[in-house]
Write a protein that holds these residues in place. Structure first.
Motif, PDB file in Angstrom:
ATOM      1  N   LYS A 119       0.831  -1.206   0.000  1.00 11.03           N
ATOM      2  CA  LYS A 119       0.000   0.000   0.000  1.00 11.03           C
ATOM      3  C   LYS A 119       0.868   1.260   0.000  1.00 11.03           C
ATOM      4  CE  LYS A 119      -4.227  -1.652   2.223  1.00 11.03           C
ATOM      5  NZ  LYS A 119      -4.192  -2.913   1.580  1.00 11.03           N
ATOM      6  N   LEU A 120       2.093   1.136   0.496  1.00  9.76           N
ATOM      7  CA  LEU A 120       2.988   2.294   0.547  1.00  9.76           C
ATOM      8  C   LEU A 120       3.373   2.782  -0.851  1.00  9.76           C
ATOM      9  CD1 LEU A 120       5.365   1.233   3.460  1.00  9.76           C
ATOM     10  CD2 LEU A 120       3.290   2.602   3.564  1.00  9.76           C
ATOM     11  N   VAL A 121       3.222   1.916  -1.859  1.00 15.58           N
ATOM     12  CA  VAL A 121       3.555   2.290  -3.230  1.00 15.58           C
ATOM     13  C   VAL A 121       2.676   3.446  -3.700  1.00 15.58           C
ATOM     14  CG1 VAL A 121       3.548   1.435  -5.614  1.00 15.58           C
ATOM     15  CG2 VAL A 121       4.416   0.006  -3.778  1.00 15.58           C
ATOM     16  N   ARG A 122       1.462   3.526  -3.186  1.00 15.21           N
ATOM     17  CA  ARG A 122       0.542   4.578  -3.610  1.00 15.21           C
ATOM     18  C   ARG A 122       1.037   5.978  -3.235  1.00 15.21           C
ATOM     19  NH1 ARG A 122      -4.621   3.537  -5.599  1.00 15.21           N
ATOM     20  NH2 ARG A 122      -5.070   1.325  -5.646  1.00 15.21           N
ATOM     21  N   VAL A 123       1.914   6.056  -2.238  1.00 19.11           N
ATOM     22  CA  VAL A 123       2.457   7.356  -1.850  1.00 19.11           C
ATOM     23  C   VAL A 123       3.264   7.950  -3.004  1.00 19.11           C
ATOM     24  CG1 VAL A 123       3.980   8.516  -0.199  1.00 19.11           C
ATOM     25  CG2 VAL A 123       2.444   6.738   0.576  1.00 19.11           C
ATOM     26  N   GLY A 124       3.785   7.105  -3.878  1.00 22.97           N
ATOM     27  CA  GLY A 124       4.555   7.564  -5.028  1.00 22.97           C
ATOM     28  C   GLY A 124       3.764   8.424  -6.001  1.00 22.97           C
TER      29      GLY A 124
END
Length: 170
Positions: A119-124
């Motif tokens: 889910k941290l990928v969405r911060v990109g």
């Protein structure tokens, strides 16, 4: 067919919502996995995470309807096929993986909740939003500096939580 233009106000605010939710998840999820605090397993927190996962799934459908500017011609692309191909070969699989509620599947001691870190990928997406903002260059530079500072904080936060998680396994 209903299309979401890349430059529309709706798309801008939708991306802001996705970023806010991704920031929330990027702070809460590592704590949830590493420390397993009881206050993150209340019915309210579970409902919030379920709503966030639902919004992330809706975002997948919106991305299939989102126009883009062709790098070859400079024209806005409205072709559903071209949009789908671009999205499938772009962020589609990362968006799918980041929409699955891995932290709700299995028990907290299993390694399955670790997959929730995708889910941290969405911060990109923040970089893309900053790049596409129609504001002065100086303001963009300031936003990029703020983003870099936050990213460094986030990186240290995630590494610290992973470090604690690994230490607690032994």
């Amino acid at each position: 067919p209903m299309m979401v233009r890349y430059s529309s106000t709706f798309k801008f605010y939708w991306d802001i919502l996705i970023i806010i939710l991704a920031l929330f998840i990027s702070i809460v999820l590592p704590i949830e996995i590493a420390f397993n605090p009881p206050f993150l397993f209340t019915s309210t927190e579970i409902a919030i995470e379920s709503i966030i996962n639902l919004i992330f799934m809706i975002d997948i459908f919106i991305n299939f309807r989102n126009t883009y500017v062709s790098t070859k011609s400079g024209d806005e692309v409205f072709s559903q096929k071209d949009i789908a191909v671009r999205y499938i070969f772009g962020n589609f699989f990362l968006d799918i993986i980041s929409s699955i509620p891995f932290n709700s599947i299995g028990n907290p001691s299993s390694p399955l909740p670790l997959l929730g870190m995708f889910k941290l990928v969405r911060v990109g997406k923040i970089n893309t939003i900053i790049r596409n903002l129609n504001i002065r260059t100086g303001s963009k530079a300031s936003l990029r500096v703020l983003w870099l500072i936050f990213f460094l904080f986030l990186f240290n936060h995630v590494i610290g939580c992973i470090w604690f998680y690994i230490a607690s396994l032994q």
